[in-house]
Scaffold this active site. Sequence first.
Site, PDB file in Angstrom:
ATOM      1  CB  CYS A 178      -1.713  -0.133  -0.179  1.00  0.00           C
ATOM      2  SG  CYS A 178      -2.131  -1.380  -1.430  1.00  0.00           S
TER       3      CYS A 178
ATOM      4  CB  CYS B 151       0.948  -2.341  -1.527  1.00  0.00           C
ATOM      5  SG  CYS B 151      -0.252  -1.528  -2.606  1.00  0.00           S
ATOM      6  CG  ASP B 152       3.159  -1.854   1.730  1.00  0.00           C
ATOM      7  OD1 ASP B 152       3.889  -2.192   0.786  1.00  0.00           O
ATOM      8  OD2 ASP B 152       2.782  -0.680   1.914  1.00  0.00           O
TER       9      ASP B 152
END
Length: 389
Positions: A142, A145-146
Site C-alpha cells: 500500500c 499507507c507506507d
Amino acid sequence: MFHVKHRVIIIGSGPAGYTAAIYLGRAGFNPLVITGALAPGGQLVNTTEVENFPGFPEGILGPELMDRMREQAERFGAEFLPADVESVEALPQHDGHPQYRLTTSDDETLETSAVIVATGSNVRKLGVPGEEELSGHGVSYCATCDGFFFKDKPIVVVGGGDSAFEEALFLTRFGSSVTLIHRRDSFRASQIMVERAKADPKLTLVTNTVVTAITSDEPSPTVADATSSVNSDAQSGKAPAIKTAGVSLNIGSGIGLTKPGTETADKPAIKLPGLGGNALGGGLLSGLSKQPQKHVTGVTLRNTVTGEESTLDCNAVFVAIGHTPATDFVADVVERDADGYITVKGGSTVTSAPGIFAAGDCVDRTYRQAISAAGMGCRAALDAQSYLE
C-alpha cells in the site's frame, strides 16, 4: 453440532467489521463478530505505524488500532467468535425476513436474520524469498499507507496495471527514485498512465523482468540472544551491561528506569531510541523486539527473455499485482462481479440477498483504506439496523 440464534452476525474483524459492531452494539443488537480463526484484525495487524487514521496525530501501530476498535465494540455488547465461515445458506423466512445459516470452520452452525460481510481482500504476493520476512520492514502492499516512510530512498514497484502505475507515480513524491518492474514487454495499464510514467524523470520502467528475491541487511541481535547473555551473567553473579542504540545500561547499577512522565529527580526517565520509549525497568528487555529487525537493501532480478540475472539496490519494494476478495464462501447467496467483489446497490451496502450487507475491501476495489472501510462498516450497520427494524 449445535445452533445459536443471533439477530445479526458480522463476518470479518477489520476496520469495517469492528465499526459495524460498534454501531450495532450501541443500537442494542449485541452483534456476534466472527473474527477469523488465525489473525483477527484484518490486514492492519500486519502493518507497523499507521499515520493517516484520523485522531492519532502521532500515529498508531496497526495492531494497537485494531485492539482499540475491538475493545470499543466489546464495550457496547459485541461478542466475538474466533473462527472462519465456510458457507452461508439461505433458509425459509421467519417473521417476514429470510433467515441464514452460517457454518464455521469448527463445524458450528449459527442462524441469523442479518449478515454483514466484512472479510476484506487478500493482496496477491510475489512468493519470493525475503518477501514474508521483510513485510512491514520495507516490503509493502500500500503506497498510500507506507510511501511517506521512504523519503529520499530508492523504491521499487512491482506490477503492470493501473494500480501499479498509480502507486509508482504517487511514490515519486517521496522516493529519490522509483523503478517499476513488469514481467512482460507491454503493460495492462491504460495508455495515459503509461505516458505519465514515461514523462516523470524520477520514474524508470523495466520490462521483461521479474523479482526473484528481496534482500536485506544483517539482523540486529534477537531478544533470545540478549536473554541468554543476561541469564549467563546472572548465574555468575555479575550484573550484565546492555547496550541499546548507543545507551549503555548496567543492570543492578542502581539506575532507575521509569516511564516518561513519571520520572523523579533521582529516577529520570530514559527513552531508548528504537524501542518506542519503552523502559527496561521492571520488565527486562520488554522493549526489545522479539524478531530480528531487518530492512530491505535490494532485489534480485531475472530477465524473462535472456535469463540474465542482476541486482538492484533499493530500500522499499511495493507489490501491486492485485487483490483477491475473500468472498468465495458467499458465492451461492450474493452476486459478485467477475473478480469476486460483492456487488452492492448504489452507494449503499445492500447486496442482492435480502438481509445480507457487505462493507470494506470485499466490496471496494478502488480506495482500500482503513478509514474508508470503517465508514462503510458504519453504513452497513445502519443499513442492517433499518432492515431489522
